[in-house]
Structure formats: structure tokens, C-alpha cells
Design a protein around this motif. Structure first.
Motif, PDB file in Angstrom:
ATOM      1  N   THR A 235      31.284  66.419  93.113  1.00  0.00           N
ATOM      2  CA  THR A 235      31.800  67.489  92.269  1.00  0.00           C
ATOM      3  C   THR A 235      32.910  66.957  91.372  1.00  0.00           C
ATOM      4  O   THR A 235      33.644  66.046  91.760  1.00  0.00           O
ATOM      5  CB  THR A 235      32.382  68.650  93.103  1.00  0.00           C
ATOM      6  OG1 THR A 235      33.434  68.141  93.928  1.00  0.00           O
ATOM      7  CG2 THR A 235      31.346  69.302  93.971  1.00  0.00           C
TER       8      THR A 235
ATOM      9  N   THR B 138      28.653  70.213  89.831  1.00  0.00           N
ATOM     10  CA  THR B 138      28.201  69.782  91.152  1.00  0.00           C
ATOM     11  C   THR B 138      26.860  69.086  91.006  1.00  0.00           C
ATOM     12  O   THR B 138      25.968  69.595  90.323  1.00  0.00           O
ATOM     13  CB  THR B 138      28.050  70.975  92.112  1.00  0.00           C
ATOM     14  OG1 THR B 138      29.308  71.631  92.234  1.00  0.00           O
ATOM     15  CG2 THR B 138      27.561  70.545  93.480  1.00  0.00           C
TER      16      THR B 138
ATOM     17  N   VAL C 130      35.724  74.271  90.387  1.00  0.00           N
ATOM     18  CA  VAL C 130      34.606  73.324  90.358  1.00  0.00           C
ATOM     19  C   VAL C 130      33.989  73.382  88.964  1.00  0.00           C
ATOM     20  O   VAL C 130      33.595  74.444  88.490  1.00  0.00           O
ATOM     21  CB  VAL C 130      33.564  73.655  91.445  1.00  0.00           C
ATOM     22  CG1 VAL C 130      32.360  72.737  91.332  1.00  0.00           C
ATOM     23  CG2 VAL C 130      34.196  73.564  92.835  1.00  0.00           C
TER      24      VAL C 130
END
Length: 151
Positions: free
Chosen positions: A76, A67, A64
Motif C-alpha cells: 500500500t 493497494t 490509503v
């Protein structure tokens, strides 16, 4: 960090573990997933989607990068990476046999949660970039679009 964003982080942890049972605990029973290749409706179809991808890329990892969360909505950006060692179903229905190539592709994932579970999940990625990195030839020929010469 908002609760919805925490839930999505836990979802990606389960994905990185390739643990379908753990992934299932993050989805609502009537979840809808829109991803390259089409629409999956309901928990069984969505889990099947993950399983098919993991068979093609058994070492797939999700990193990731960013976000953004507002209420029950989470977006994301994710770096997908993995080695193509199993059959991979393309969006058009063709199957690409293992190439052994390692690929990394940026993607965007959006989630809508209801009662702390993912009810709507959409995944966007540049399929042309992925196919190019896998060495998949473009199907069909490129033909110019007819134009109206009077314009």
C-alpha cells in the motif's frame, strides 16, 4: 477485492481508531515489523511501536492511496498525517520534544499474511522529509567523502 487486501483495510481502520486491541487482532503472535528505527519482533513489541508513534502524534491518520495485492502479499501507499504533540523517538535514538507542527508524509507499507493474519509488516518512508517538516536539525556535520585522486 482479495481477502488479504480487505484484512489490510480493516487493519488501517483499527489504526485510525488508535485502538491497540483492534490492531492486535490483525497481527500474528510472532509478527515481525521493520520500520524506521528498527525491528520489532512479536506482538508486544509491534504494539509498543504503534503506541510510541501515537503518543508523539495522537491525531495520526492513515489515508490509503493505493493497494496492490497478490495472494497473501499486499503493498500500500499511505499518506501519514498528524500533529507532533508528544515526544518522538528518532531512528538514531534521539528524542524530539513536541513541535506542534502538523506533518503529512507519503509512505509505503508491505504486508505478508499467513492464515489471514499479518505475519510480516514493513514500513518505508522518507525520514529526511519527516524530520525537515518537523524542523529537526540534521545532526553532525556534512563532510565530503575522501576520493582517490588517481581516478
Amino acid at each position: 477485492m482479495p481477502e488479504a487486501a480487505k484484512r489490510v483495510d480493516l487493519f488501517f481502520d483499527a489504526c485510525n481508531a488508535h485502538d491497540l486491541e483492534a490492531v492486535a487482532r490483525h497481527y500474528a503472535p510472532d509478527v515481525i515489523l521493520v520500520a524506521p528505527g528498527g525491528l520489532a519482533e512479536g506482538l508486544d513489541e509491534v504494539l509498543s511501536y504503534h503506541d510510541v508513534v501515537w503518543r508523539a502524534f495522537p491525531d495520526e491518520r492513515f489515508t490509503v492511496l493505493q493497494t496492490i495485492a497478490q495472494g497473501e502479499e499486499v503493498a500500500t501507499t499511505v499518506l501519514l498525517s498528524g500533529t507532533h504533540t508528544g515526544p518522538f523517538l528518532l531512528a538514531g535514538g534521539e528524542v524530539v520534544q513536541p513541535t506542534g507542527r502538523h506533518v503529512s508524509v507519503r509512505s509505503c507499507w508491505t504486508f505478508t499474511l499467513q492464515d489471514t493474519l499479518i505475519a510480516d509488516h514493513q514500513l518505508f518512508l522518507d525520514q529526511l522529509e519527516l524530520y525537515t517538516r518537523l524542523g529537526v536539525p540534521l545532526l553532525g556535520s556534512l563532510t565530503p567523502v575522501a576520493t582517490d585522486e588517481s581516478l
